[in-house]
Design a protein around this motif. Sequence first.
Motif, PDB file in Angstrom:
ATOM      1  N   GLU A  18       0.870  -1.167   0.000  1.00 56.21           N
ATOM      2  CA  GLU A  18       0.000   0.000   0.000  1.00 56.21           C
ATOM      3  C   GLU A  18       0.910   1.221   0.000  1.00 56.21           C
TER       4      GLU A  18
ATOM      5  N   GLU B 194       1.605   5.516  -1.791  1.00 58.00           N
ATOM      6  CA  GLU B 194       1.096   6.618  -2.604  1.00 58.00           C
ATOM      7  C   GLU B 194       1.479   6.406  -4.064  1.00 58.00           C
TER       8      GLU B 194
ATOM      9  N   HIS C   8      -5.789  -2.451   7.300  1.00 58.72           N
ATOM     10  CA  HIS C   8      -5.212  -1.228   6.718  1.00 58.72           C
ATOM     11  C   HIS C   8      -5.984  -0.780   5.484  1.00 58.72           C
ATOM     12  N   LEU C   9      -6.237  -1.715   4.591  1.00 59.44           N
ATOM     13  CA  LEU C   9      -6.879  -1.330   3.327  1.00 59.44           C
ATOM     14  C   LEU C   9      -8.346  -0.972   3.550  1.00 59.44           C
TER      15      LEU C   9
ATOM     16  N   MET D 112      -9.451   0.570   6.257  1.00 57.75           N
ATOM     17  CA  MET D 112      -9.458   1.927   6.835  1.00 57.75           C
ATOM     18  C   MET D 112      -9.261   2.986   5.751  1.00 57.75           C
ATOM     19  N   ASP D 113      -8.508   2.617   4.694  1.00 56.25           N
ATOM     20  CA  ASP D 113      -8.230   3.580   3.618  1.00 56.25           C
ATOM     21  C   ASP D 113      -9.249   3.501   2.477  1.00 56.25           C
ATOM     22  N   HIS D 114     -10.221   2.613   2.591  1.00 54.23           N
ATOM     23  CA  HIS D 114     -11.176   2.434   1.489  1.00 54.23           C
ATOM     24  C   HIS D 114     -12.085   3.675   1.381  1.00 54.23           C
TER      25      HIS D 114
ATOM     26  N   GLY E  45     -14.122   3.175   4.516  1.00 58.86           N
ATOM     27  CA  GLY E  45     -13.108   3.642   5.468  1.00 58.86           C
ATOM     28  C   GLY E  45     -13.672   4.342   6.696  1.00 58.86           C
TER      29      GLY E  45
ATOM     30  N   LYS F 145     -13.283   2.787  10.400  1.00 60.12           N
ATOM     31  CA  LYS F 145     -12.397   3.408  11.414  1.00 60.12           C
ATOM     32  C   LYS F 145     -13.159   3.616  12.723  1.00 60.12           C
TER      33      LYS F 145
END
Length: 289
Positions: A135, A137, A266-267, A269-271, A275, A279
């Motif tokens: 994961e 940027e 992790h993924l 939370m970032d979705h 997300g 969270k």
Amino acid sequence: MLPTKAVIPVAGLGTRFLPATKVIPKEMLTVVDRPTIQYIVEEVVASGIKEVVLVTASGKSVIEDHFDYSFELETFLAQKGKMDLLNEVRHISRLIEVVSVRQKEPLGLGHAVNVTRQVIGDQPFVVCLGDDLVESEQPCVYQMLRVFEKYQESVVAVQEVPEEDVNRYGIAEGQEVEPSVFQVDRIVEKPQPGETSSRLAVIGRYVLRPEIFDCLDRTLPGIGGEIQLTDALDTLRKERKLYACKFQGNRFDAGDKLGYLQATVHLAMDHPDLGPAFKRYIKEIAEKL
Ligand code: UTP
């Protein structure tokens, strides 16, 4: 010349994830809302790669199907007017051209890469392990291709690991030639304590020059009786140069039960859609711990 093809070996047996992987390939296990392998294909596409070479084995054809057209499903979704789902399904089949090569026996990662020789030919190529998720940027492969572009030599991706984990990885030793780029002096598979002072662990992303195939031909079975890509890389760095790129991002071993759970959290939370609610849920349960 930059690579246009990525080899993704998916022929392993996935024993660390049994019983889930008895029938379902570990690369098809869902992380949040898509199979692991789709994240990897999306990463290589975002890095400018046009073709994927899958190294498969029996029981893995479902992976090829995932990236193929599904006439029945697309017709059904179109008839029902479910255009969002239809677009999503079409997006997957249009992502990339897939070529498959069969590895007849699971003789190790080095062997899996070597069976792609006819398809790759005399050009540099990318290798991404089918169960390693990154994961970041900027896609990890994109970061590595910038190093390859500059030095025109093979590149491995590395991350620093705690000393107690060194014996679980291929470890690279070398000199930092610019921030986050190392020229590799030695690379050793799963070193014993005291065998190396380096903590640079090689993870499942490689940009390789075609000379690796000759090195693989000369590589004898190593740790675990398998033909290790790490051993062939150690030959390659003696004959040409080898670089290590300490990439920016988080890497997860989704072929391992704990790594898979970490990737999922992790993924999620970032979705973009899930997300915020996820969270809140994580905060709620963390308070009860
Ligand atoms: P792993 O060692 O993580 O995969 O290899 P494995 O052998 O499937 O897993 P365990 O250890 O039994 O749980 C890394 C990658 O290389 C592929 C695997 O599919 C995985 O994506 N691989 C490994 C092959 O394609 N062929 C092999 O002979 C070995």
